[in-house]
Scaffold this motif. Structure first.
Motif, PDB file in Angstrom:
ATOM      1  N   ALA A  55       0.808  -1.216   0.000  1.00  0.00           N
ATOM      2  CA  ALA A  55       0.000   0.000   0.000  1.00  0.00           C
ATOM      3  C   ALA A  55       0.846   1.273   0.000  1.00  0.00           C
ATOM      4  O   ALA A  55       0.414   2.314  -0.509  1.00  0.00           O
ATOM      5  CB  ALA A  55      -0.935   0.003   1.210  1.00  0.00           C
ATOM      6  N   ASN A  84      -6.673   1.744   2.312  1.00  0.00           N
ATOM      7  CA  ASN A  84      -5.942   1.168   1.179  1.00  0.00           C
ATOM      8  C   ASN A  84      -5.221  -0.144   1.490  1.00  0.00           C
ATOM      9  O   ASN A  84      -4.579  -0.706   0.610  1.00  0.00           O
ATOM     10  CB  ASN A  84      -4.912   2.184   0.665  1.00  0.00           C
ATOM     11  N   ARG A 113      -5.203  -3.673   1.628  1.00  0.00           N
ATOM     12  CA  ARG A 113      -6.071  -4.691   1.057  1.00  0.00           C
ATOM     13  C   ARG A 113      -6.278  -5.886   1.990  1.00  0.00           C
ATOM     14  O   ARG A 113      -7.359  -6.474   2.033  1.00  0.00           O
ATOM     15  CB  ARG A 113      -5.521  -5.158  -0.292  1.00  0.00           C
TER      16      ARG A 113
END
Length: 419
Positions: free
Chosen positions: A125, A273, A275
């Motif tokens: 990220a 952000n 994941r």
């Protein structure tokens, strides 16, 4: 003609997998039984255990066991259901994040379900294909796997080598100027095999010369280093210079889960952000409530860390006084380096377990160079001086057998029988 995908797997089991038939269930994938602690059961016998990362002895602390039990009774194992962004968010998760951030002297923190998964996702990220990663060649596998996700350039520097760090920062700077990206520098607070602290103070000082951001994996430093237990950055007086601080609950916190901490804007970015957390179920309430209790004990009972270091110093000084090579560890991780082959190492560990009732981790090639055997011990606050003296006596005995060739002869017989 297209090869069968499994042909390679069937013909090459890998550097560790090739020993599976001789090692599985004993040297690898061993089954320790009984309550976690210095004395457990292995193959039906009581052993003295130096192979669990329960640094502060919290795994069976009565307050911890009660907190875990009460949380299980109140919430069950499933609550909350869903990912944090969808339906798995609670006040307790937020409270734990606030307390973790305060403990490691950062503005904000974000919970992770697993340390390994979490730091991989954090690396992914934090960078784009235009950014450059610079990281220690001896970084933990979770960092290496995170770097593998990176679609841009990456450079490794020699382990804890300042000259190599600077050389690679120069290369990364030149590359980033061409790509228009930035630089992420990754190191560990404590390297878990050799026990050395990462050179955080020196790395932070380099930020005055090079424009990079610093991610530190402090899995083994959190709870064990620093005046308050806030980790390697606190120990070295440079916590402010760490941009993204990471630790797991699987060591000093004796649980599962992890967290990231840093400036609020960076943590907010990661929340939206990351994941591995956006698309994964929230950390269950048992672990979340349990982590709050563990953090409270860690924060309010400095005697736990004091006892840990009393044991660390007794073990490490005892080994050095007896002429053992423990490298340059300056943490709780206690490696003992010996010369020998993998078959010799297997015979030695068998002797330790069967005749001296000592259980510890063994590390061989390809993790370390060929011809070297690393016996890694993890002292905890739960160990006693009796445990330490018993272990030191056993080590004197096995060294003599290694030096006089006893293990080499037994290993040769074993290899011949396998042929």
């Amino acid at each position: 003609m297209v090869k069968d995908l499994f042909e390679r797997i069937q013909n090459n089991k890998g550097p560790l997998g090739k020993w599976a038939s001789q090692a599985e269930g004993y040297y690898v994938f061993p089954k320790l039984e009984g309550e976690l602690g210095p004395r457990m059961k292995f193959h039906g016998k009581e052993i003295l255990n130096w192979s669990i990362n329960d640094y502060l002895g919290l795994a069976n602390h009565p307050e911890v066991r009660k907190a875990d039990t009460d949380a299980a009774a109140q919430y069950g194992a499933a609550y909350p259901m869903g990912a944090r962004m969808m339906s798995g968010h609670t006040d307790i998760h937020e409270q734990l994040e606030r307390e973790l951030a305060a403990f490691v002297h950062k503005e904000a923190a974000y919970l992770l379900n697993f340390g390994y998964q979490g730091i991989m996702s954090a690396i992914d990220a934090l960078v784009t294909k235009n950014d450059i990663i610079v990281y220690d060649v001896d970084a933990h596998a979770c960092i290496i796997d995170g770097v593998r996700l990176h679609m841009g350039k990456r450079f490794t520097y020699k382990h804890n080598d300042l000259e190599s760090m600077e050389k690679n920062l120069q290369r990364a700077t030149k590359m980033a100027e061409e790509t228009g990206g930035g630089i992420l520098f990754i190191t560990e607070g404590v390297f878990g095999m050799r026990g050395q602290q990462g050179k955080l103070k020196e790395i932070v000082a380099m930020k005055k010369k090079y424009n990079f951001r610093l991610l530190v994996d402090d899995a083994h430093g959190f709870g064990t280093l620093g005046k308050t237990g806030a980790g390697a950055g606190e120990e070295q007086g440079c916590q402010d210079g760490i941009d993204v601080y990471f630790s797991t609950f699987a060591k000093s916190m004796a649980s599962i889960g992890a967290f990231l901490a840093g400036d609020k804007d960076i943590i907010d970015y990661l929340k939206y952000n990351l994941r591995s957390q956006m698309f994964a179920k929230s950390l269950p309430m048992i672990q979340t409530v349990g982590a709050l209790k563990r953090l409270q004990l860690l924060r309010d009972n400095p005697s736990l860390k004091d006892k840990l270091w009393e044991n660390v110093n007794a073990l490490q000084n005892g080994l050095k006084e007896r002429g053992f090579n423990i490298g340059d560890t300056n943490t709780c991780v206690t490696p003992v380096y010996l010369e020998g082959s993998i078959p010799e190492a297997m015979v030695m560990v068998n002797d330790l377990r069967e005749n001296y009732n000592i259980f510890l981790s063994i590390v061989v090639y390809p993790v370390i160079p060929k011809g070297i055997i690393l016996l890694r011990m993890i002292p905890t606050a739960s160990h006693t001086m009796e445990d330490i003296n018993e272990t030191l006596a056993a080590f004197e005995a096995i060294r003599e057998k290694l030096v006089n060739g006893t293990y080499a002869k037994l290993a040769a017989v074993n290899v011949e029988n396998m042929a």
